[in-house]
Design an enzyme around this catalytic site. Structure first.
Site, PDB file in Angstrom:
ATOM      1  N   GLU A  97       0.844  -1.198   0.000  1.00  0.00           N
ATOM      2  CA  GLU A  97       0.000   0.000   0.000  1.00  0.00           C
ATOM      3  C   GLU A  97       0.877   1.245   0.000  1.00  0.00           C
ATOM      4  O   GLU A  97       2.008   1.205   0.489  1.00  0.00           O
ATOM      5  CB  GLU A  97      -0.890  -0.049   1.251  1.00  0.00           C
ATOM      6  N   ASP A 101      -3.649   5.350   6.611  1.00  0.00           N
ATOM      7  CA  ASP A 101      -4.181   6.570   7.207  1.00  0.00           C
ATOM      8  C   ASP A 101      -5.093   6.188   8.375  1.00  0.00           C
ATOM      9  O   ASP A 101      -4.605   5.812   9.432  1.00  0.00           O
ATOM     10  CB  ASP A 101      -4.913   7.353   6.110  1.00  0.00           C
ATOM     11  N   THR A 105     -10.085   1.081   5.694  1.00  0.00           N
ATOM     12  CA  THR A 105     -10.090   0.280   4.469  1.00  0.00           C
ATOM     13  C   THR A 105      -9.146  -0.905   4.593  1.00  0.00           C
ATOM     14  O   THR A 105      -9.502  -2.037   4.253  1.00  0.00           O
ATOM     15  CB  THR A 105      -9.717   1.157   3.256  1.00  0.00           C
ATOM     16  N   LEU A 106      -7.939  -0.675   5.094  1.00  0.00           N
ATOM     17  CA  LEU A 106      -6.966  -1.766   5.190  1.00  0.00           C
ATOM     18  C   LEU A 106      -7.372  -2.817   6.204  1.00  0.00           C
ATOM     19  O   LEU A 106      -7.122  -4.007   5.994  1.00  0.00           O
ATOM     20  CB  LEU A 106      -5.588  -1.220   5.509  1.00  0.00           C
TER      21      LEU A 106
END
Length: 174
Positions: A97, A101, A105-106
């Site tokens: 990636e 942040d 999402t991850l």
């Protein structure tokens, strides 16, 4: 309103750090093949440079995800825009990636990929903004921890601009 880009991390600093990460990954995966999964679009620049510096066999795949909601706040819902071409079952998978942040999402992505049965699953990011973290995400390889500033370059964009910068810069609006 005009914008400028101030250099945060020079091309030489980024290049040197990617070399170090590549060496560490090569040691950690010695005797095995590592399957790199790039999160598009931003991760593509980093993954290509990283793959060149890994000395063990490498295979590549790509996926694109989107977390949507209002422009200022993610709804926390993640949508797969482009899924992987290859199954992950029994592979040593390294997700690559550009930046971690909030982690929303991850976190979702890593859980989803874990359910696909890889032998191992790790995460590598060029940039990490721990001050913005909302969801805990385990990052195995980190290029740089950076402060909470809006960065571009090396795949990161501002309004689809600046992805091609060979360094990490900070967008400053006048």
């Amino acid at each position: 309103m005009s914008e400028r880009v101030r250099v945060m991390l020079s091309e030489e600093e980024v290049d040197r750090r990617i070399q170090e990460i590549g060496e560490q990954i090569s040691k950690d995966y010695e005797g095995r093949q590592v399957h790199l999964v790039c999160v598009l679009k931003g991760g593509s620049f980093f993954m290509c440079e990283l793959a060149k510096r890994i000395t063990v066999p490498v295979s590549l795949d790509f996926m694109s995800v989107s977390s949507y909601g209002s422009e200022t706040k993610s709804s926390g819902v993640v949508r797969i825009v482009k899924d992987l071409d290859e199954p992950l079952k029994d592979k040593d998978v390294l997700v690559v990636e550009d930046i971690v942040d909030s982690g929303r999402t991850l976190s979702y992505l890593m859980e989803m990929l874990k359910d696909r049965g890889p032998k191992s699953l790790r995460l590598c990011t060029l940039l990490d903004k721990p001050d913005r973290r909302v969801v805990d995400v385990n990052v195995d390889y980190t290029g740089f921890q950076i402060p909470d500033e809006f960065v571009v370059g090396y795949g990161l964009d501002y309004d689809q601009k600046y992805r091609n910068l060979p360094y990490i810069g900070v967008v400053e609006l006048d």
